[in-house]
Design a protein around this motif. Structure first.
Motif, mmCIF file in Angstrom:
data_model
loop_
_atom_site.group_PDB
_atom_site.id
_atom_site.type_symbol
_atom_site.label_atom_id
_atom_site.label_comp_id
_atom_site.label_asym_id
_atom_site.label_seq_id
_atom_site.Cartn_x
_atom_site.Cartn_y
_atom_site.Cartn_z
ATOM 1 N N THR A 38 9.385 -4.361 2.056
ATOM 2 C CA THR A 38 8.689 -3.284 2.866
ATOM 3 C C THR A 38 7.068 -3.550 2.728
ATOM 4 O O THR A 38 6.315 -3.210 3.830
ATOM 5 C CB THR A 38 8.930 -1.943 1.975
ATOM 6 N N ALA A 42 3.786 -2.016 5.541
ATOM 7 C CA ALA A 42 3.624 -1.063 4.804
ATOM 8 C C ALA A 42 2.313 -0.003 5.739
ATOM 9 O O ALA A 42 2.397 1.086 5.463
ATOM 10 C CB ALA A 42 3.197 -1.004 3.311
ATOM 11 N N ARG A 43 1.621 -0.794 6.416
ATOM 12 C CA ARG A 43 0.596 -0.228 6.923
ATOM 13 C C ARG A 43 0.776 0.085 8.536
ATOM 14 O O ARG A 43 -0.295 1.079 9.027
ATOM 15 C CB ARG A 43 -0.695 -1.153 6.912
ATOM 16 N N LEU A 241 2.869 1.796 -3.612
ATOM 17 C CA LEU A 241 3.158 1.800 -2.268
ATOM 18 C C LEU A 241 2.242 3.036 -1.543
ATOM 19 O O LEU A 241 1.532 3.005 -0.583
ATOM 20 C CB LEU A 241 4.653 2.395 -1.925
ATOM 21 N N SER A 246 0.073 1.212 1.205
ATOM 22 C CA SER A 246 0.206 1.717 2.551
ATOM 23 C C SER A 246 -0.992 1.966 3.194
ATOM 24 O O SER A 246 -2.133 1.952 2.681
ATOM 25 C CB SER A 246 1.013 2.874 2.498
ATOM 26 N N SER A 251 2.432 6.752 6.997
ATOM 27 C CA SER A 251 2.486 5.378 7.284
ATOM 28 C C SER A 251 3.938 4.782 6.767
ATOM 29 O O SER A 251 4.518 5.377 5.964
ATOM 30 C CB SER A 251 1.328 4.461 6.672
ATOM 31 N N GLY A 253 4.538 2.592 4.760
ATOM 32 C CA GLY A 253 4.540 2.503 3.192
ATOM 33 C C GLY A 253 4.371 3.487 2.562
ATOM 34 O O GLY A 253 5.056 3.787 1.432
ATOM 35 N N TRP A 254 3.887 4.601 3.078
ATOM 36 C CA TRP A 254 3.837 5.915 2.608
ATOM 37 C C TRP A 254 5.291 6.675 2.122
ATOM 38 O O TRP A 254 5.620 7.259 1.392
ATOM 39 C CB TRP A 254 2.935 6.907 3.331
#
Length: 538
Positions: A38, A42-43, A241, A246, A251, A253-254
């Motif tokens: 991931t 993530a961003r 994360l 993130s 996002s 990652g979030w």
């Protein structure tokens, strides 16, 4: 944590097995692999995903409240303050997820509900993020054993008091946050971007998770401790994360971190449900096994009582018959004293035989090998034939004997073996009671049985055994007689097998049944006893 109490049935005390440890390590490795997959994405933003927050919050709320309820149920059994602390952590986190979702911008309203300000959601999230690992750390610091200060009458009230207390604290904190939003730390600079000061929250939360994990690793031994380490590991990944990998709220990652949070909230619940189901299944099997054992014991007692009644009934019936005969001899105009004395002597013999039957039955159920002597099987058969001929007068049954010559002596309990012979012969006589057309013949045959010792056969010309009962004829309480108890053949087989032989039934092509049994001769018994230790014979 201190040493675990000796109660392996409880999840908080049951030691983790190798399979469980391997499974936990596999899940942790899977979580780490998912993080690596991931992280590169993530961003990436996930716009317009706010509506999913309601489903996520509902799932977390139900999971953590259910986990707290199960932990409180576990406390009612174990009375451990450590379990109270852990239940408080789950309850506190689950209660705060509701105002967190309601105040989250864009979920139910552009700026959130409840009159929330910019910092309200972040502050509630900070309390959840720090409060849960603090509760787990308290769990590791408190003694796992039962609290002696808690009285029995207060155990039922303690969970309710805990729920009310934690709910009051959570509600009070939420009201204060909403009321004094302008005085809160500036965690957020916009609806989606965090301020620099926010870094304190994830660092502190991750540090508490690591500290609690170390204590669980060093001192935890139970299944619950093992899976709490998995929960803390997933929480650490969630923090990484959400706050470091993130690009902030909403996002990719979030959202991945939120899924880790949901997984972390579900681990203990799944384990509690799984272990509770397993323990319930074990309890059910234990209750069923205990019930079967009790039924077996009752059946054994019933069989013992029935066996005594069944076997004592024969000498009692003989005593009544001889007493009637003696009275008739005495009531004649010229009493025949000699015949009367003979009848009374038979009564005495039957009385002694009844006592011997009871003694022999006790030794059968004890599977005892004592009270055995070497005896001539043909003499014992002759005695049994004399007994049954006397009792079968008037039945028009012809009893024939074919005695084998030069048979070796057998080592047996004379009373028990006599009991087997009289039972088999009496059954054969009774089987032909209603046979009015064909000859009523009982044939008793003795001879060698290869190298196994002596074989004795009792054959009749009666109607035989019904086909549907042939496989169960030796079972207790199974009988073909209208007034039979169904215990005689069971006792006979027990006696024969206790003497090292076997008893079986055959069905000739003509009418009747053929019961045979074998008994090892005295030389075989002596050679066997010479090589088998005494404790094995017992």
């Amino acid at each position: 944590m201190a040493a675990l109490p000796d109660d392996p049935c409880l999840l908080s005390n049951a030691p983790s097995s190798r399979v469980q440890r391997r499974l936990a390590m596999s899940i942790a490795a899977g979580l780490m692999l998912a993080l690596l997959l991931t992280a590169p994405f993530a961003r990436l933003p996930v716009p317009s995903s706010e509506p999913f927050m309601a489903a996520y919050a509902s799932a977390v709320f139900v999971t953590e409240i259910a986990t707290a309820a199960l932990l409180l149920g576990l406390f009612s059994v174990q009375r451990s303050l450590a379990l109270l602390a852990l239940a408080s952590a789950y309850l506190f986190s689950g209660l705060l997820v509701v105002p967190w979702a309601l105040t989250f911008p864009g979920v139910f309203a552009p700026d959130g509900l409840l009159g929330a300000g910019l910092q309200s959601t972040a502050t509630i999230a900070a309390l959840r993020r720090i409060g849960f690992p603090l509760g787990v750390l308290a769990y590791t610091l408190l003694p796992p054993g039962p609290c002696r200060q808690l009285r029995q009458d207060s155990i039922a009230r303690t969970p309710l008091a805990l729920v009310l207390g934690v709910s009051a604290i959570a509600l009070g904190l939420v009201i204060a946050i909403l009321q004094f939003d302008s005085s809160l730390p500036d965690f957020m600079v916009s609806r989606t971007e965090t301020a620099t000061i926010w870094i304190i929250v994830p660092v502190l939360a991750a540090s508490l998770c690591v500290l609690a994990s170390v204590r669980l690793w060093r001192h935890g031994r139970s299944v619950l401790d093992l899976w709490l380490m998995v929960v803390l590991f997933a929480s650490i990944i969630e923090i990484l994360l959400l706050s470091f990998i993130s690009a902030g709220r909403l996002s990719l990652g979030w959202w991945a971190g939120r899924l880790y949070g949901l997984a972390a909230a579900s681990v203990v619940l799944v384990v509690l449900l799984s272990e509770t189901t397993t323990l319930y299944a074990r309890l059910t099997r234990s209750i069923l096994a205990e019930r079967r054992e009790r039924e077996v014991r009752l059946a054994a007692v019933e069989a013992m009582a029935g066996s005594i009644a069944h076997e004592v009934n024969q000498p009692l019936a003989s005593m009544v018959t001889n007493a009637d005969a003696g009275l008739r001899w005495l009531n004649r105009r010229e009493p025949d004293m000699e015949e009367a004395r003979a009848a009374f002597r038979r009564i005495v013999e039957d009385g002694h035989r009844g006592g011997a039957v009871i003694h022999s039955l006790r030794s059968v159920f004890r599977k005892n090998v004592q009270d055995r002597t070497t005896l001539d099987i043909n003499r014992l058969i002759a005695r049994a034939l004399e007994q049954t001929r006397r009792e079968a007068r008037g039945s028009d049954v012809s009893i024939e004997a074919e005695m084998g010559a030069d048979l070796p002596e057998v080592s047996a309990n004379a009373v028990q073996l006599f009991q087997v012979l009289t039972n088999l012969i009496a059954n054969a006589v009774e089987a032909m009671a209603e046979n009015r057309r064909e000859a009523k013949i009982v044939r008793v045959i003795s001879g060698r049985s290869g190298n196994d010792g002596i074989r004795v056969t009792v054959q009749d010309t009666g109607p035989g055994i019904p086909h549907d009962l042939r496989e169960r004829i030796f079972e207790p309480f199974m009988t073909t007689k209208a007034r039979g108890m169904g215990l005689g053949l069971m006792i006979c087989r027990s006696i024969v097998e206790a003497h090292g032989g076997r008893l079986w039934v055959e069905h000739p092509r003509g009418r009747g049944a053929r019961f045979s049994f074998t008994i090892p001769d005295a030389r075989d018994v002596a050679s066997t006893a010479a090589v088998i230790p005494l404790e094995k014979q017992a």
